[in-house]
Write an enzyme that holds these catalytic residues in place. Structure first.
Site, PDB file in Angstrom:
ATOM      1  N   GLU A   8       0.813  -1.217   0.000  1.00 52.24           N
ATOM      2  CA  GLU A   8       0.000   0.000   0.000  1.00 52.24           C
ATOM      3  C   GLU A   8       0.849   1.271   0.000  1.00 52.24           C
ATOM      4  OE1 GLU A   8      -3.715  -0.348   2.549  1.00 52.24           O
ATOM      5  OE2 GLU A   8      -2.546  -2.006   3.359  1.00 52.24           O
TER       6      GLU A   8
ATOM      7  N   SER B  24      -6.564  -2.498   1.923  1.00 51.33           N
ATOM      8  CA  SER B  24      -6.954  -1.864   0.660  1.00 51.33           C
ATOM      9  C   SER B  24      -7.509  -2.844  -0.366  1.00 51.33           C
ATOM     10  CB  SER B  24      -5.779  -1.084   0.039  1.00 51.33           C
ATOM     11  OG  SER B  24      -5.437   0.009   0.845  1.00 51.33           O
TER      12      SER B  24
ATOM     13  N   TYR C 141      -9.554   3.810  -4.725  1.00 51.16           N
ATOM     14  CA  TYR C 141      -8.545   4.836  -4.965  1.00 51.16           C
ATOM     15  C   TYR C 141      -8.511   5.419  -6.371  1.00 51.16           C
ATOM     16  CZ  TYR C 141      -6.893   2.888  -0.583  1.00 51.16           C
ATOM     17  OH  TYR C 141      -6.817   2.450   0.700  1.00 51.16           O
TER      18      TYR C 141
ATOM     19  N   ARG D 273     -11.405   2.800  11.528  1.00 49.23           N
ATOM     20  CA  ARG D 273     -12.601   2.530  10.739  1.00 49.23           C
ATOM     21  C   ARG D 273     -12.981   1.072  10.871  1.00 49.23           C
ATOM     22  NH1 ARG D 273     -10.971   2.885   5.281  1.00 49.23           N
ATOM     23  NH2 ARG D 273     -11.871   0.829   4.946  1.00 49.23           N
TER      24      ARG D 273
ATOM     25  N   ASP E 161     -15.490  -1.770   8.893  1.00 48.78           N
ATOM     26  CA  ASP E 161     -16.330  -2.046   7.725  1.00 48.78           C
ATOM     27  C   ASP E 161     -17.338  -3.126   8.086  1.00 48.78           C
ATOM     28  OD1 ASP E 161     -14.829  -0.229   6.269  1.00 48.78           O
ATOM     29  OD2 ASP E 161     -13.443  -1.758   5.550  1.00 48.78           O
TER      30      ASP E 161
ATOM     31  N   GLU F 124     -14.068  -6.078   8.863  1.00 42.31           N
ATOM     32  CA  GLU F 124     -12.699  -5.903   9.326  1.00 42.31           C
ATOM     33  C   GLU F 124     -12.515  -4.525   9.938  1.00 42.31           C
ATOM     34  OE1 GLU F 124     -10.147  -5.119   5.405  1.00 42.31           O
ATOM     35  OE2 GLU F 124     -11.403  -6.909   5.253  1.00 42.31           O
TER      36      GLU F 124
ATOM     37  N   ASN G  96      -9.756  -1.190  10.403  1.00 45.65           N
ATOM     38  CA  ASN G  96      -8.644  -0.486   9.775  1.00 45.65           C
ATOM     39  C   ASN G  96      -8.114   0.516  10.793  1.00 45.65           C
ATOM     40  OD1 ASN G  96      -6.980   1.196   8.153  1.00 45.65           O
ATOM     41  ND2 ASN G  96      -8.185   0.697   6.331  1.00 45.65           N
TER      42      ASN G  96
ATOM     43  N   GLY H  17      -7.070   5.355   5.139  1.00 43.70           N
ATOM     44  CA  GLY H  17      -6.580   6.287   4.135  1.00 43.70           C
ATOM     45  C   GLY H  17      -6.997   7.719   4.421  1.00 43.70           C
TER      46      GLY H  17
END
Length: 309
Positions: free
Chosen positions: A20, A146, A214, A253, A255, A268, A270, A274
């Site tokens: 990443e 990602s 992205y 974060r 999800d 998951e 994070n 980002g």
């Protein structure tokens, strides 16, 4: 920003050596520019090109390293050893959060709903996997972010190629039950869940993959997210519990999915999300009045109070 001098000299950790890297360079540059606009004495620091021993010359660190080496407890351990305050989750929570299987095991042990899964390899009996998880299913490298190396498998004959793709990124690979429904992300900041975002990738992609995250400009981000007030509060509370269960803190974060029966499923965590122009944390923070610059300063301020870890 007034009194930015209280932060001293700040290293914005970006780049690194993970898959990443390019996203991290973009995120880190955005954070760096925001801090500089706010009067903070900040500098970019790429651990791929500089020795981490040079971090002794800084007063604190803003971690924007995504993936392995930066989001898995390694750089956090270096900073702990050097006694340098840093943003986000600590060593243990970072290591757990980077490991999708360990995260799921903790959630299961905490009675938190997460999609069924099993660890697989090229030698796995696909019939057994399908009996257990059904089709379609999703194949994921266990230690990547990602959506790198992920594939949706709709037919038995696609299983081997999907595992091979994931194995190119990680020695440990998992198959996860495909949840049909609506996808959401919940941003956590300073112990609070921000307004939930619904993610609606374009119809021509199977899921919210690397390209959608992205490179595409046709992903729909729903704020408000379309849930009822009660459902949104339920999912926010669930996300906060999930975040804390793995030892994550500061900012991050979660999800999640809502299936066709209205049930929520955690996907998951994070711990270093980002911070690019496409990123979700700035979108959620903006919904409660944070400009991007204010968000970056608020995250950095965690290093002054111990709120991060």
């Amino acid at each position: 920003m007034s009194n930015a001098s209280k932060f001293g000299k700040v290293a914005v950790l970006l780049g690194g050596k993970s898959a990443e890297r390019e996203v991290s360079l973009d995120s880190g540059q955005a954070v760096l520019e925001a801090l500089l606009r706010s009067g903070v004495n900040a500098e970019a620091f790429d651990p791929q090109t500089r020795s981490v021993t040079e971090l002794v010359n800084y007063d604190r660190a803003f971690i924007v390293l995504h993936g392995r080496g930066g989001e898995d407890g390694q750089i956090q351990g270096v900073l702990e050893w050097l006694n340098i305050p840093y943003t986000g989750t600590g060593v243990q929570g970072s290591a757990i959060g980077m490991d999708k299987v360990k995260t799921k095991q903790i959630w299961q042990g905490s009675d938190l709903p997460t999609a069924p899964y099993r660890i697989v390899s090229k030698d796995s009996n696909i019939e057994d996997v399908v009996v257990e998880l059904g089709l379609p299913l999703i194949i994921k490298p266990v230690h990547e972010g990602s959506s790198i190396g992920m594939s949706k498998v709709e037919k038995v004959e696609d299983f081997a190629d999907a595992v091979a793709k994931a194995t190119a990124h990680d020695a440990i690979v998992m198959a996860e039950k495909w949840i049909t429904g609506r996808e959401f992300t919940i941003v956590l900041l300073n112990g609070q869940a921000l307004p939930i975002i619904r993610l609606e990738p374009p119809k021509d992609v199977a899921f919210y993959d690397y390209e959608a995250k992205y490179q595409r400009n046709d992903v729909q981000y729903g704020i408000p997210c379309g849930l009822s007030t009660a459902e949104e509060q339920q999912l926010q509370a669930l996300a906060l519990r999930a975040f804390q269960a793995v030892g994550a803190s500061g900012w991050g974060r979660i999800d999640a999915m809502q299936d066709e029966n209205g049930n929520f499923w955690l996907l998951e965590v994070n711990t270093v999300p980002g911070m690019t122009s496409h990123s979700l944390v700035p979108k959620a923070a903006n919904a409660v009045g944070y400009s991007f610059d204010e968000l970056c300063v608020a995250i950095l301020a965690q290093t002054l109070t111990g709120e991060a870890h």
